[in-house]
Design a protein around this motif. Structure first.
Motif, PDB file in Angstrom:
ATOM      1  N   GLY A  95       0.807  -1.214   0.000  1.00 40.26           N
ATOM      2  CA  GLY A  95       0.000   0.000   0.000  1.00 40.26           C
ATOM      3  C   GLY A  95       0.843   1.269   0.000  1.00 40.26           C
ATOM      4  O   GLY A  95       2.022   1.247   0.354  1.00 40.26           O
ATOM      5  N   HIS A  96       0.204   2.343  -0.466  1.00 43.33           N
ATOM      6  CA  HIS A  96       0.812   3.687  -0.405  1.00 43.33           C
ATOM      7  C   HIS A  96       2.133   3.768  -1.182  1.00 43.33           C
ATOM      8  O   HIS A  96       2.287   3.086  -2.170  1.00 43.33           O
ATOM      9  CB  HIS A  96       0.969   4.123   1.061  1.00 43.33           C
ATOM     10  CG  HIS A  96      -0.271   3.863   1.855  1.00 43.33           C
ATOM     11  ND1 HIS A  96      -1.351   4.707   1.855  1.00 43.33           N
ATOM     12  CD2 HIS A  96      -0.635   2.791   2.630  1.00 43.33           C
ATOM     13  CE1 HIS A  96      -2.314   4.202   2.613  1.00 43.33           C
ATOM     14  NE2 HIS A  96      -1.909   3.035   3.084  1.00 43.33           N
ATOM     15  N   GLY A  97       3.080   4.599  -0.695  1.00 42.34           N
ATOM     16  CA  GLY A  97       4.359   4.767  -1.390  1.00 42.34           C
ATOM     17  C   GLY A  97       4.557   6.185  -1.877  1.00 42.34           C
ATOM     18  O   GLY A  97       3.587   6.929  -2.073  1.00 42.34           O
TER      19      GLY A  97
ATOM     20  N   LEU B 213       6.864   4.546   9.213  1.00 43.40           N
ATOM     21  CA  LEU B 213       6.041   4.846   8.046  1.00 43.40           C
ATOM     22  C   LEU B 213       5.425   3.558   7.483  1.00 43.40           C
ATOM     23  O   LEU B 213       6.138   2.604   7.174  1.00 43.40           O
ATOM     24  CB  LEU B 213       6.876   5.516   6.946  1.00 43.40           C
ATOM     25  CG  LEU B 213       7.568   6.834   7.311  1.00 43.40           C
ATOM     26  CD1 LEU B 213       8.348   7.359   6.110  1.00 43.40           C
ATOM     27  CD2 LEU B 213       6.554   7.874   7.786  1.00 43.40           C
ATOM     28  N   GLU B 214       4.126   3.594   7.344  1.00 45.50           N
ATOM     29  CA  GLU B 214       3.421   2.429   6.795  1.00 45.50           C
ATOM     30  C   GLU B 214       3.998   2.016   5.447  1.00 45.50           C
ATOM     31  O   GLU B 214       4.215   0.833   5.184  1.00 45.50           O
ATOM     32  CB  GLU B 214       1.925   2.738   6.650  1.00 45.50           C
ATOM     33  CG  GLU B 214       1.132   1.560   6.059  1.00 45.50           C
ATOM     34  CD  GLU B 214      -0.321   1.898   5.761  1.00 45.50           C
ATOM     35  OE1 GLU B 214      -0.757   3.025   6.100  1.00 45.50           O
ATOM     36  OE2 GLU B 214      -1.018   1.045   5.189  1.00 45.50           O
ATOM     37  N   LYS B 215       4.264   3.011   4.587  1.00 43.43           N
ATOM     38  CA  LYS B 215       4.713   2.684   3.219  1.00 43.43           C
ATOM     39  C   LYS B 215       6.011   1.872   3.215  1.00 43.43           C
ATOM     40  O   LYS B 215       6.209   1.018   2.361  1.00 43.43           O
ATOM     41  CB  LYS B 215       4.882   3.961   2.390  1.00 43.43           C
ATOM     42  CG  LYS B 215       6.016   4.883   2.835  1.00 43.43           C
ATOM     43  CD  LYS B 215       6.244   6.008   1.831  1.00 43.43           C
ATOM     44  CE  LYS B 215       7.433   6.877   2.257  1.00 43.43           C
ATOM     45  NZ  LYS B 215       7.721   7.943   1.306  1.00 43.43           N
TER      46      LYS B 215
ATOM     47  N   ILE C 273      -1.179  -5.071   1.056  1.00 47.30           N
ATOM     48  CA  ILE C 273      -0.618  -5.100   2.406  1.00 47.30           C
ATOM     49  C   ILE C 273      -0.522  -3.687   2.987  1.00 47.30           C
ATOM     50  O   ILE C 273       0.028  -2.769   2.356  1.00 47.30           O
ATOM     51  CB  ILE C 273       0.738  -5.828   2.398  1.00 47.30           C
ATOM     52  CG1 ILE C 273       0.505  -7.278   1.945  1.00 47.30           C
ATOM     53  CG2 ILE C 273       1.383  -5.802   3.787  1.00 47.30           C
ATOM     54  CD1 ILE C 273       1.736  -8.065   1.722  1.00 47.30           C
ATOM     55  N   HIS C 274      -1.085  -3.536   4.169  1.00 44.55           N
ATOM     56  CA  HIS C 274      -1.155  -2.229   4.828  1.00 44.55           C
ATOM     57  C   HIS C 274      -0.813  -2.368   6.312  1.00 44.55           C
ATOM     58  O   HIS C 274      -0.669  -3.477   6.823  1.00 44.55           O
ATOM     59  CB  HIS C 274      -2.576  -1.661   4.700  1.00 44.55           C
ATOM     60  CG  HIS C 274      -2.901  -1.200   3.322  1.00 44.55           C
ATOM     61  ND1 HIS C 274      -3.023   0.114   2.965  1.00 44.55           N
ATOM     62  CD2 HIS C 274      -3.096  -1.917   2.174  1.00 44.55           C
ATOM     63  CE1 HIS C 274      -3.299   0.209   1.671  1.00 44.55           C
ATOM     64  NE2 HIS C 274      -3.346  -1.021   1.164  1.00 44.55           N
ATOM     65  N   ALA C 275      -0.677  -1.211   6.970  1.00 45.76           N
ATOM     66  CA  ALA C 275      -0.549  -1.200   8.422  1.00 45.76           C
ATOM     67  C   ALA C 275      -1.577  -0.219   8.955  1.00 45.76           C
ATOM     68  O   ALA C 275      -1.937   0.752   8.285  1.00 45.76           O
ATOM     69  CB  ALA C 275       0.861  -0.794   8.833  1.00 45.76           C
ATOM     70  N   ASN C 276      -2.059  -0.484  10.135  1.00 44.68           N
ATOM     71  CA  ASN C 276      -3.155   0.269  10.725  1.00 44.68           C
ATOM     72  C   ASN C 276      -2.684   1.455  11.547  1.00 44.68           C
ATOM     73  O   ASN C 276      -1.493   1.568  11.849  1.00 44.68           O
ATOM     74  CB  ASN C 276      -3.934  -0.667  11.661  1.00 44.68           C
ATOM     75  CG  ASN C 276      -5.360  -0.857  11.200  1.00 44.68           C
ATOM     76  OD1 ASN C 276      -5.951   0.051  10.631  1.00 44.68           O
ATOM     77  ND2 ASN C 276      -5.908  -2.034  11.465  1.00 44.68           N
TER      78      ASN C 276
HETATM   79 ZN   LIG Z   1      -2.791   1.679   4.271  1.00 39.60          ZN
END
Ligand SMILES: [Zn+2]
Length: 374
Positions: free
Chosen positions: A146-148, A168-170, A228-231
């Motif tokens: 996810g993201h980036g 950072l989630e990304k 795939i992500h993080a909360n």
């Molecule tokens: Zn996300």
């Protein structure tokens, strides 16, 4: 066809206690004979063992004591017991189907196979082979970090050896996705594997979906999509992993899933908009992944379960899709686990194991909904 006779591996088909003889080698010498009518009865055309196995492209395991045999051909098998000429017998096909056919019998110490027996078996095998060829296969797997780039996703910070570091989630999801991708590539050299980004770039949601949709598919092929992500949460105590099943075009982002429970009518409209997503397969894939997370993390990280079940729609899917939220960047413990190289590997392993389990079951059943509809 193998004319040389004994094959050791085949012996596993029969109980070990039985004395086994592979009759083919001996019987191949038995050239075609014209069947003799037995006891005045008209006997139908028969084949010698050699001819029969040639027709079926098969092999026979023969137990002379019990006068029983197993014919294997194209990974299918038929178990039979020889009777008398003119008898009929029940043949167990692929351990599940009973065929009532004219019985094979021995004559002057040689097995004879009624023509109708071989013809029926041949068509059963052909049908099975055809059915297998049309079964749904997972042809491609899309892994989507996810993201980036300009979009960091969820952000937090963590104390590492007295220093405050950014979370950072990304970055987390890219590392986990890359590890997952490499494992999948090793496991499935025959499947197409796609990573929607491999660096700190920002493909739009449309780009990601377009990548998945651009995979050329044959009639019986499906793609699976794993995002795939993080909360993150204002509540610092919020912790754990969850798996969403979602459409590949991220309609989840259109309707805030957090509000889904309160707005059932919106969800039902949303459901109607969907064409092929939110399927049985997506839910089953989500279940496989969450099960592997439970096994990998136990009490260390809580399971928040599978989300969006109220959106469940049974459709024939070409693209089962899930979204995995690894943990909360806003939670100290979760963040530490996700910032740790070993921790990331555990996340990747858990997702990998879930996918492998899902793919295995999917391909064995030929696509779950396909089977259910049959
Ligand atoms: Zn996300």
């Amino acid at each position: 066809m193998n004319n040389s006779g004994r094959r050791r591996g085949a012996a596993t088909f029969l109980p070990a206690a039985l004395a086994l003889l592979l009759a083919y080698g001996a019987a191949a010498a038995d050239t075609a004979q014209t069947p003799k009518p037995a006891g005045g009865r008209t006997t139908e055309a028969t084949l010698s063992l050699g001819e029969a196995m040639k027709r079926l492209d098969g092999e026979l395991l023969w137990d002379p004591m019990f006068q029983s045999g197993i014919i294997t051909s194209n990974k299918h098998q038929a178990v039979f017991q020889a009777g008398a000429a003119g008898d009929s017998a029940l043949i167990l096909y692929d351990n599940k189907t009973l065929l009532n056919l004219p019985s094979p019998y021995t004559e002057n110490g040689q097995l004879r196979f009624p023509e109708t027996f071989i013809a029926a078996l041949q068509s059963s095998i052909e049908e099975s082979v055809e059915r297998e060829a049309s079964r749904l296969q997972i042809a491609a797997i899309v892994v989507d970090p996810g993201h980036g780039g300009k979009d960091s996703g969820a952000t937090g910070s963590l104390n590492v050896k007295g220093k405050r570091v950014k979370v950072l989630e990304k970055d987390i999801v890219l590392e986990v996705s890359k590890a997952l991708f490499e494992q999948l590539k090793k496991k499935y050299p025959g499947k197409r594997l796609i990573l929607t980004r491999s660096g700190d770039t920002y493909p739009s949601l449309e780009d990601r979906v377009a990548k998945a949709h651009s995979i050329p598919l044959k009639e019986n092929e499906a793609v699976i999509f794993i995002s795939i992500h993080a909360n993150s949460s204002f509540n610092k105590h919020a912790s754990g992993y969850e798996v969403w099943y979602l459409s590949p075009d991220y309609r989840r982002d259109v309707i805030d899933p957090g509000k889904a429970g309160e707005a059932k009518e919106v969800v039902s409209i949303y459901n109607d908009m969907l064409e092929e997503q939110f399927t049985t397969e997506s839910v089953l894939m989500a279940q496989s992944i969450i099960k592997q997370f439970d096994a990998a993390f136990g009490k260390e990280l809580p399971s928040r379960g599978i989300k969006a079940e109220e959106w469940f729609v049974v459709r024939k899917a070409r693209m089962p899709s899930v979204l995995v939220e690894l943990g909360f960047v806003s939670n100290e413990k979760d963040a530490a686990l996700m910032m740790d190289t070993g921790g990331r590997k555990r996340f990747a392993d858990a997702i990998y194991n879930g996918i492998v389990e899902f793919v295995d079951r999917f391909e064995k059943s030929g696509g779950f909904t396909e089977v259910a509809g049959r």
